[in-house]
Design an enzyme around this catalytic site. Structure first.
Site, PDB file in Angstrom:
ATOM      1  N   ASP A 188      11.559  11.942  33.942  1.00 17.88           N
ATOM      2  CA  ASP A 188      12.178  10.947  34.823  1.00 17.88           C
ATOM      3  C   ASP A 188      11.779   9.547  34.359  1.00 17.88           C
ATOM      4  O   ASP A 188      10.986   9.383  33.428  1.00 17.88           O
ATOM      5  CB  ASP A 188      11.797  11.207  36.294  1.00 17.88           C
ATOM      6  CG  ASP A 188      10.307  10.998  36.583  1.00 17.88           C
ATOM      7  OD1 ASP A 188       9.747   9.957  36.169  1.00 17.88           O
ATOM      8  OD2 ASP A 188       9.687  11.871  37.227  1.00 17.88           O
ATOM      9  N   ASN A 236      -5.338  15.625  41.399  1.00 20.67           N
ATOM     10  CA  ASN A 236      -4.268  16.613  41.554  1.00 20.67           C
ATOM     11  C   ASN A 236      -4.318  17.173  42.971  1.00 20.67           C
ATOM     12  O   ASN A 236      -5.355  17.146  43.620  1.00 20.67           O
ATOM     13  CB  ASN A 236      -4.437  17.755  40.528  1.00 20.67           C
ATOM     14  CG  ASN A 236      -3.129  18.464  40.204  1.00 20.67           C
ATOM     15  OD1 ASN A 236      -2.127  17.813  39.936  1.00 20.67           O
ATOM     16  ND2 ASN A 236      -3.143  19.783  40.232  1.00 20.67           N
ATOM     17  N   ASN A 251       6.520  13.560  32.083  1.00 19.94           N
ATOM     18  CA  ASN A 251       7.736  13.550  32.900  1.00 19.94           C
ATOM     19  C   ASN A 251       8.922  13.003  32.124  1.00 19.94           C
ATOM     20  O   ASN A 251       8.777  12.112  31.286  1.00 19.94           O
ATOM     21  CB  ASN A 251       7.518  12.718  34.161  1.00 19.94           C
ATOM     22  CG  ASN A 251       6.492  13.359  35.077  1.00 19.94           C
ATOM     23  OD1 ASN A 251       6.166  14.531  34.890  1.00 19.94           O
ATOM     24  ND2 ASN A 251       5.986  12.600  36.023  1.00 19.94           N
ATOM     25  N   HIS A 299       7.434  14.110  26.353  1.00 17.71           N
ATOM     26  CA  HIS A 299       8.418  15.197  26.418  1.00 17.71           C
ATOM     27  C   HIS A 299       9.858  14.688  26.495  1.00 17.71           C
ATOM     28  O   HIS A 299      10.740  15.406  26.940  1.00 17.71           O
ATOM     29  CB  HIS A 299       8.121  16.099  27.620  1.00 17.71           C
ATOM     30  CG  HIS A 299       6.877  16.932  27.440  1.00 17.71           C
ATOM     31  ND1 HIS A 299       6.241  17.568  28.484  1.00 17.71           N
ATOM     32  CD2 HIS A 299       6.154  17.227  26.337  1.00 17.71           C
ATOM     33  CE1 HIS A 299       5.176  18.219  28.021  1.00 17.71           C
ATOM     34  NE2 HIS A 299       5.100  18.027  26.723  1.00 17.71           N
TER      35      HIS A 299
HETATM   36  P1  NAD Z   1       3.776  21.319  36.924  1.00 20.33           P
HETATM   37  O1  NAD Z   1       4.965  21.391  37.827  1.00 20.33           O
HETATM   38  O2  NAD Z   1       3.438  22.472  36.078  1.00 20.33           O
HETATM   39  O3  NAD Z   1       2.488  20.959  37.808  1.00 20.33           O
HETATM   40  C1  NAD Z   1       2.522  19.958  38.770  1.00 20.33           C
HETATM   41  C2  NAD Z   1       1.125  19.795  39.352  1.00 20.33           C
HETATM   42  O4  NAD Z   1       1.186  18.710  40.276  1.00 20.33           O
HETATM   43  C3  NAD Z   1       0.630  21.022  40.127  1.00 20.33           C
HETATM   44  O5  NAD Z   1      -0.706  21.323  39.726  1.00 20.33           O
HETATM   45  C4  NAD Z   1       0.657  20.565  41.584  1.00 20.33           C
HETATM   46  O6  NAD Z   1      -0.415  21.087  42.353  1.00 20.33           O
HETATM   47  C5  NAD Z   1       0.488  19.069  41.453  1.00 20.33           C
HETATM   48  N1  NAD Z   1       1.087  18.294  42.560  1.00 20.33           N
HETATM   49  C6  NAD Z   1       2.160  18.609  43.316  1.00 20.33           C
HETATM   50  N2  NAD Z   1       2.392  17.639  44.224  1.00 20.33           N
HETATM   51  C7  NAD Z   1       1.439  16.689  44.036  1.00 20.33           C
HETATM   52  C8  NAD Z   1       1.134  15.449  44.660  1.00 20.33           C
HETATM   53  N3  NAD Z   1       1.872  14.980  45.677  1.00 20.33           N
HETATM   54  N4  NAD Z   1       0.067  14.745  44.210  1.00 20.33           N
HETATM   55  C9  NAD Z   1      -0.700  15.207  43.187  1.00 20.33           C
HETATM   56  N5  NAD Z   1      -0.460  16.375  42.560  1.00 20.33           N
HETATM   57  C10 NAD Z   1       0.600  17.112  42.965  1.00 20.33           C
HETATM   58  O7  NAD Z   1       3.979  19.997  36.074  1.00 20.33           O
HETATM   59  P2  NAD Z   1       3.468  19.573  34.671  1.00 20.33           P
HETATM   60  O8  NAD Z   1       2.025  19.929  34.499  1.00 20.33           O
HETATM   61  O9  NAD Z   1       3.906  18.175  34.467  1.00 20.33           O
HETATM   62  O10 NAD Z   1       4.334  20.576  33.741  1.00 20.33           O
HETATM   63  C11 NAD Z   1       5.006  20.200  32.873  1.00 20.33           C
HETATM   64  C12 NAD Z   1       6.465  20.146  32.529  1.00 20.33           C
HETATM   65  O11 NAD Z   1       7.460  19.956  33.514  1.00 20.33           O
HETATM   66  C13 NAD Z   1       6.573  18.945  31.672  1.00 20.33           C
HETATM   67  O12 NAD Z   1       6.908  19.407  30.411  1.00 20.33           O
HETATM   68  C14 NAD Z   1       7.685  18.068  32.238  1.00 20.33           C
HETATM   69  O13 NAD Z   1       8.486  17.563  31.192  1.00 20.33           O
HETATM   70  C15 NAD Z   1       8.452  19.013  33.122  1.00 20.33           C
HETATM   71  N6  NAD Z   1       8.968  18.435  34.378  1.00 20.33           N
HETATM   72  C16 NAD Z   1       9.118  17.101  34.567  1.00 20.33           C
HETATM   73  C17 NAD Z   1       9.521  16.601  35.803  1.00 20.33           C
HETATM   74  C18 NAD Z   1       9.709  15.114  35.980  1.00 20.33           C
HETATM   75  O14 NAD Z   1      10.057  14.443  35.019  1.00 20.33           O
HETATM   76  N7  NAD Z   1       9.447  14.569  37.172  1.00 20.33           N
HETATM   77  C19 NAD Z   1       9.768  17.473  36.863  1.00 20.33           C
HETATM   78  C20 NAD Z   1       9.602  18.846  36.644  1.00 20.33           C
HETATM   79  C21 NAD Z   1       9.203  19.321  35.403  1.00 20.33           C
END
Ligand code: NAD
Ligand code: ZN
Length: 236
Positions: free
Chosen positions: A96, A204, A94, A111
């Protein structure tokens, strides 16, 4: 060493751990990130093609951090960090700042971070001002308009890989939280840890793409499941 028998832990987190704080995940049901195709905002080519769009996108993501708070899952990992007597490394994908705002210290951002920038003129990494769109000056070399978000885009090399690989090889418990298992190299960490003998657990909302690789999977909300897991580990 506690009753669980584990000594050294690596926790990998993804966008899902921040979802309950109100930070949208990467691939919503529409396959977009906050309304944008990933190729349009998260690649070096996108930045080259349309820097104003990419800067505005990350300026908006950075501004949104002021409107969100860490949730129970971030707080549970900070509690684990404070209490766990063995080795621990929290590796977050993340960008954030919710892990550190919850109090976690033994962590790395593989990242990059929304709150950081780097200078294309001199290479200096630095705290990002609120907005990069208006071409602020680099804190080191003074060049204007050369700061880009310190975010690892697709096709770029993630940060801290040596430290992460060493921790994966040494850990006896690997836990993946809130990540879809679609983005490499993070998606391959479970195989690496397992190869070196770690027990592997997925937490997850739904089975991830790599769910079959884990010894154990718990499916549900991170805000419910992570505090339960940490509580059992610390009291075990
Ligand atoms: P992704 O969005 O691809 O996958 C998120 C996963 O979290 C999904 O499998 C989903 O089912 C699960 N999920 C959703 N809500 C949930 C909950 N309440 N509890 C548990 N699991 C839950 O995210 P990823 O795998 O981190 O993909 C990666 C890229 O996205 C990273 O490179 C990251 O840098 C970037 N990113 C970061 C943020 C952030 O910093 N918060 C936000 C969006 C994307
Ligand atoms: Zn500079």
């Amino acid at each position: 060493m506690r009753g669980t028998g584990f000594q050294s832990i690596v926790v990998l987190t993804g966008a899902g751990i921040s979802a309950e704080s109100g930070v949208p995940t990467f691939r919503g049901p529409d396959g977009l990130w906050e309304g944008h195709r990933i190729e349009d905002v998260a690649t070096p080519q996108a930045f080259h093609r349309d820097p104003a769009l990419v800067q505005a996108f990350y300026d908006a993501r950075r501004a949104a951090l002021a409107r969100v708070e860490p949730n129970a899952a971030h707080r549970a990992l900070a509690w684990l960090d404070a209490e766990w007597p063995g080795d621990l490394l929290i590796v977050t994908q993340n960008v954030d700042d919710l892990h550190e705002r919850a109090g976690a210290a033994r962590m790395v951002h593989m990242h990059g971070e929304l709150k950081r920038a780097f200078c294309l003129a001199c290479g200096e990494r630095q705290a990002a001002p609120d907005t990069l769109s208006d071409g602020p000056a680099c804190a080191r070399c003074g060049a204007h308009g050369r700061l880009r978000p310190d975010i690892v885009w697709f096709g770029e090399m993630p940060y801290h890989m040596d430290r992460i690989e060493a921790a994966l090889a040494a850990c006896d418990l690997f836990v993946s939280i809130g990540t879809s298992g679609a983005v490499y190299p993070a998606a391959g960490f479970v195989q690496g840890a397992r190869h070196y003998g770690a027990h592997t657990l997925e937490i997850n909302l739904e089975p991830s793409e790599g769910t079959h690789v884990f010894h154990e999977a718990r499916h549900g909300r991170a805000g419910d499941l992570v505090p339960l897991w940490v509580g059992a580990l610390l009291e075990g």
